[in-house]
Design a protein around this motif. Structure first.
Motif, PDB file in Angstrom:
ATOM      1  N   UNK A 101      41.743  42.913  46.311  1.00 51.81           N
ATOM      2  CA  UNK A 101      42.760  43.082  47.355  1.00 51.81           C
ATOM      3  C   UNK A 101      44.091  43.600  46.828  1.00 51.81           C
ATOM      4  N   UNK A 102      44.329  43.494  45.519  1.00 47.40           N
ATOM      5  CA  UNK A 102      45.615  43.951  44.985  1.00 47.40           C
ATOM      6  C   UNK A 102      45.855  45.406  45.371  1.00 47.40           C
ATOM      7  N   UNK A 103      47.115  45.711  45.729  1.00 48.87           N
ATOM      8  CA  UNK A 103      47.421  47.037  46.269  1.00 48.87           C
ATOM      9  C   UNK A 103      47.544  48.078  45.163  1.00 48.87           C
ATOM     10  N   UNK A 104      47.352  49.328  45.540  1.00 50.65           N
ATOM     11  CA  UNK A 104      47.600  50.492  44.669  1.00 50.65           C
ATOM     12  C   UNK A 104      46.966  50.397  43.290  1.00 50.65           C
ATOM     13  N   UNK A 105      45.674  50.102  43.216  1.00 51.45           N
ATOM     14  CA  UNK A 105      45.025  50.020  41.909  1.00 51.45           C
ATOM     15  C   UNK A 105      44.574  51.409  41.464  1.00 51.45           C
ATOM     16  N   UNK A 106      45.042  51.818  40.314  1.00 49.41           N
ATOM     17  CA  UNK A 106      44.583  53.096  39.747  1.00 49.41           C
ATOM     18  C   UNK A 106      43.089  53.009  39.432  1.00 49.41           C
ATOM     19  N   UNK A 107      42.657  51.838  39.013  1.00 49.84           N
ATOM     20  CA  UNK A 107      41.241  51.629  38.692  1.00 49.84           C
ATOM     21  C   UNK A 107      40.314  51.774  39.887  1.00 49.84           C
ATOM     22  N   UNK A 108      40.864  51.680  41.090  1.00 50.07           N
ATOM     23  CA  UNK A 108      40.016  51.835  42.277  1.00 50.07           C
ATOM     24  C   UNK A 108      39.857  53.291  42.682  1.00 50.07           C
ATOM     25  N   UNK A 109      40.592  54.198  42.033  1.00 55.58           N
ATOM     26  CA  UNK A 109      40.378  55.620  42.305  1.00 55.58           C
ATOM     27  C   UNK A 109      39.253  56.127  41.409  1.00 55.58           C
TER      28      UNK A 109
ATOM     29  N   UNK B  26      22.332  55.087  48.509  1.00 49.99           N
ATOM     30  CA  UNK B  26      21.898  53.995  49.382  1.00 49.99           C
ATOM     31  C   UNK B  26      22.092  52.629  48.734  1.00 49.99           C
ATOM     32  N   UNK B  27      21.598  52.471  47.490  1.00 48.95           N
ATOM     33  CA  UNK B  27      21.675  51.172  46.841  1.00 48.95           C
ATOM     34  C   UNK B  27      23.111  50.738  46.579  1.00 48.95           C
ATOM     35  N   UNK B  28      23.957  51.697  46.244  1.00 47.00           N
ATOM     36  CA  UNK B  28      25.336  51.368  45.869  1.00 47.00           C
ATOM     37  C   UNK B  28      26.269  51.451  47.075  1.00 47.00           C
ATOM     38  N   UNK B  29      26.250  52.587  47.775  1.00 47.64           N
ATOM     39  CA  UNK B  29      27.248  52.809  48.831  1.00 47.64           C
ATOM     40  C   UNK B  29      26.708  52.558  50.233  1.00 47.64           C
ATOM     41  N   UNK B  30      25.367  52.419  50.370  1.00 46.47           N
ATOM     42  CA  UNK B  30      24.804  52.162  51.695  1.00 46.47           C
ATOM     43  C   UNK B  30      24.674  53.403  52.565  1.00 46.47           C
ATOM     44  N   UNK B  31      24.747  54.578  51.970  1.00 47.23           N
ATOM     45  CA  UNK B  31      24.613  55.817  52.742  1.00 47.23           C
ATOM     46  C   UNK B  31      23.129  56.158  52.876  1.00 47.23           C
ATOM     47  N   UNK B 148      27.130  57.155  33.913  1.00 43.58           N
ATOM     48  CA  UNK B 148      28.103  57.453  34.972  1.00 43.58           C
ATOM     49  C   UNK B 148      28.031  56.407  36.084  1.00 43.58           C
ATOM     50  N   UNK B 149      26.779  56.112  36.519  1.00 42.09           N
ATOM     51  CA  UNK B 149      26.632  55.172  37.631  1.00 42.09           C
ATOM     52  C   UNK B 149      27.072  53.761  37.216  1.00 42.09           C
ATOM     53  N   UNK B 150      26.735  53.382  35.970  1.00 41.18           N
ATOM     54  CA  UNK B 150      27.152  52.054  35.490  1.00 41.18           C
ATOM     55  C   UNK B 150      28.676  51.950  35.517  1.00 41.18           C
ATOM     56  N   UNK B 151      29.307  53.039  35.089  1.00 41.76           N
ATOM     57  CA  UNK B 151      30.760  53.078  35.044  1.00 41.76           C
ATOM     58  C   UNK B 151      31.349  52.907  36.456  1.00 41.76           C
ATOM     59  N   UNK B 152      30.728  53.592  37.407  1.00 41.74           N
ATOM     60  CA  UNK B 152      31.225  53.509  38.786  1.00 41.74           C
ATOM     61  C   UNK B 152      30.994  52.117  39.360  1.00 41.74           C
ATOM     62  N   UNK B 153      29.833  51.531  39.029  1.00 42.42           N
ATOM     63  CA  UNK B 153      29.444  50.279  39.697  1.00 42.42           C
ATOM     64  C   UNK B 153      30.154  49.064  39.106  1.00 42.42           C
ATOM     65  N   UNK B 154      30.359  49.070  37.774  1.00 42.73           N
ATOM     66  CA  UNK B 154      30.901  47.870  37.143  1.00 42.73           C
ATOM     67  C   UNK B 154      32.354  48.058  36.774  1.00 42.73           C
ATOM     68  N   UNK B 155      33.210  47.944  37.741  1.00 38.36           N
ATOM     69  CA  UNK B 155      34.632  48.085  37.464  1.00 38.36           C
ATOM     70  C   UNK B 155      35.382  47.965  38.771  1.00 38.36           C
ATOM     71  N   UNK B 156      36.677  48.244  38.740  1.00 41.26           N
ATOM     72  CA  UNK B 156      37.485  48.124  39.956  1.00 41.26           C
ATOM     73  C   UNK B 156      36.943  48.975  41.112  1.00 41.26           C
ATOM     74  N   UNK B 157      36.436  50.161  40.776  1.00 38.05           N
ATOM     75  CA  UNK B 157      35.917  51.047  41.829  1.00 38.05           C
ATOM     76  C   UNK B 157      34.677  50.425  42.487  1.00 38.05           C
ATOM     77  N   UNK B 158      33.774  49.905  41.658  1.00 40.30           N
ATOM     78  CA  UNK B 158      32.571  49.262  42.185  1.00 40.30           C
ATOM     79  C   UNK B 158      32.888  48.058  43.046  1.00 40.30           C
ATOM     80  N   UNK B 159      33.918  47.322  42.635  1.00 36.42           N
ATOM     81  CA  UNK B 159      34.337  46.154  43.407  1.00 36.42           C
ATOM     82  C   UNK B 159      34.853  46.591  44.774  1.00 36.42           C
TER      83      UNK B 159
END
Lengths: 252, 294
Positions: A101-109, B26-31, B148-159
């Protein structure tokens, strides 16, 4: 920041849900809204939060008009809402619910997550530090690693409050923070709200439980059939006969 | 025998890439992507045409990835406005449009006759060495995509993606935009399918529109379901089972000498259908999947 809601109207077909509703939440104030089921409270929250567009009227936060903004833009300006039925991210742990939920995360881009390196690590470390503090503050530290979908009703309400806090808001809209909460957590939630308010965060609270609400707010609006029936300090408002009649069938 | 084994492994590798694409979508993003084969075809034709025109194969492969990704962009924008079941129909239609375009634009694609003589890499090596080297490339591509997929899935972006999938309304109220990640994931997955198409074309060196019919998409879905939705090792296992079923049924001919080829072709589909039914009955989460929690 002061929230000013002016002359909101909203109908679904012929059904008028909100009729010329105006209210104001001064910066750092605690304001409550009560009203019977179907009075339009949750619709009013949806309109203020941005998920429902009003037919007319305006919503202004400090000097910015929010009326046509999306919910995301309102959150970025510091206005965050919770939901009547808590909506945790069920497949994330309690801790991850707060981290995300933290705002403006660079890691979320996309760029950040792929090549962010040290910058993202530092950012995430800082977020984790805040989250650990918040978990303790909300007494959720013991369930931090549980999936959020497994929490009790009261804990879900606390988690939603925590998630809203991660956005660093200046005003939080709480939709029935005591609904489905056991009496032990009742006091817990009230205390947290008051403590947060002392740090300068404003609250606008919808609540059915008048006793619980009157303990945490200094000002109250009564919404009946889509209109503001009364407005003032809690004991003044509750003394009005009309309010007693409309809300409790005169039983108060 | 070695060259046959190499051929099978390379095709398994290509299908693993396609299954990874679908697992990302599908598995990751549900598309719900029912148009995997469309991106596969774009990749195959793009790389083939670039290489036939005399440019390096590597340039063709990069072109395939880029063009397949770009073709996904308008669909990704649509996907964010449509409910997910509509995306299924849009992508299904898209893949058919791609097939019909490559069938009818003969000036570019040689129409139904297809493109023969697509340049192959390592053609100076002997047949087995060439196959082995190609297999190495396919493996490397798979590992790169996996990373690449592991990187996307396990991190802030994946969360963030998980949060958006769980509750879009709640995520929006916290200031998160669901559209960006959706479009990005859709484009990246399409690029992976494009890469698979490019490898496929350069390996078999001859492509025709008939290789890019909708059933290919559903083979990829079967591979994902059998391997386990959302499981990356499952992508390989599912693709291996699928190709194993295809190839294994070839040998039934020898066991029952009286039968003829046409009957065998139908029997193959029966086996694949049966395998899918058995999976659904006894292991709906796939080989590597975890049972869904309620």
């Amino acid at each position: 920041m002061t929230l000013t809601v002016s002359s909101i109207n909203k109908s679904y077909g012929k059904l008028e849900i909100l009729k010329d509703v105006s209210l104001s939440v001064p910066a750092g104030a605690r304001v409550g809204i009560i009203g019977p089921n179907g009075a339009g409270k949750s619709t009013l929250f949806a309109v203020i939060g941005g998920s429902v567009q009003p037919d007319s009227g305006s919503i202004v936060l400090e000097d910015k008009t929010l009326t046509d903004m999306r919910p995301q833009a309102r959150a970025e300006l510091g206005l965050v809402r919770t939901f009547q039925v808590a909506r945790p991210f069920q497949h994330l742990t309690v801790r991850d619910n707060l981290i995300v939920a933290a705002a403006n995360q660079y890691g979320q881009t996309l760029i950040g997550t792929l090549v962010g390196g040290a910058r993202v690590r530092r950012e995430q470390d800082a977020i984790r530090e805040r989250v650990e503090e918040l978990l303790k503050f909300l007494k959720l530290d013991k369930v931090a690693d549980n999936l959020a979908g497994r929490l009790s009703g009261g804990q879900r309400k606390l988690l939603e409050l925590g998630r809203a806090l991660m956005v660093k808001p200046s005003l939080i809209l709480l939709d029935e923070p005591f609904a489905g909460v056991n009496p032990v957590l009742f006091g817990e939630i009230s205390e947290r709200i008051v403590e947060l308010n002392q740090k300068g965060i404003g609250f606008l609270v919808i609540e059915h439980n008048i006793q619980a609400l009157s303990r945490i707010v200094s000002e109250m609006y009564v919404l009946v059939q889509g209109s503001v029936l009364a407005h003032g300090a809690p004991d003044e408002v509750l003394a009005i006969q009309e309010v007693q009649h409309a809300y409790m069938g005169g039983a108060l | 025998m070695l060259s046959y084994l190499l051929a099978i492994l390379i095709i398994v590798g290509v299908y693993t890439l396609l299954t990874q694409c679908l697992n990302l979508h599908y598995g990751f993003m549900g598309l719900i992507n029912f148009g995997v084969v469309g991106f596969f075809a774009i990749g195959a034709y793009t790389s083939a045409l670039i290489a036939i025109a005399g440019y390096p194969i590597l340039l063709g492969v990069l072109g395939a990835i880029v063009l397949a990704s770009l073709s996904a962009w308008p669909l990704g924008v649509l996907a964010t406005r449509l409910r997910e079941d509509y995306l299924a129909i849009v992508t299904l239609g898209f893949a058919e449009v791609v097939r019909i375009v490559v069938t009818s634009e003969s000036w570019l694609t040689n129409g139904v006759q297809g493109l023969p003589g697509i340049p192959q890499p390592f053609s100076s090596l002997g047949p087995n060495a060439q196959g082995l080297a190609f297999l190495g490339i396919v493996l490397a591509c798979n590992l790169a995509v996996l990373a690449l997929i592991m990187r996307l899935a396990h991190g802030p972006f994946g969360r963030l993606v998980e949060a958006i999938r769980d509750d879009e309304v709640a995520a929006s109220a916290l200031g998160k935009y669901p559209t960006g990640p959706r479009i990005q994931i859709f484009m990246i997955g399409a690029g992976i399918a494009g890469l698979a198409g490019a490898l496929y074309g350069h390996y078999i060196s001859y492509i025709v529109p008939d290789q890019f019919v909708p059933i290919v998409t559903f083979y990829v879905w079967m591979a994902m379901i059998m391997g386990g939705v959302g499981s990356l090792p499952g992508s390989f296992i599912g693709a291996a089972i699928l190709i194993g079923l295809f190839e294994g049924t070839r040998f039934i001919d020898d066991a029952f000498p009286g039968s003829i080829g046409v009957e065998m072709a139908s029997l193959r589909l029966v086996f694949i259908g049966l395998a899918l039914v058995l999976f659904m009955r006894f292991r709906p989460q796939g080989i590597m999947g975890t049972r869904m929690q309620s």
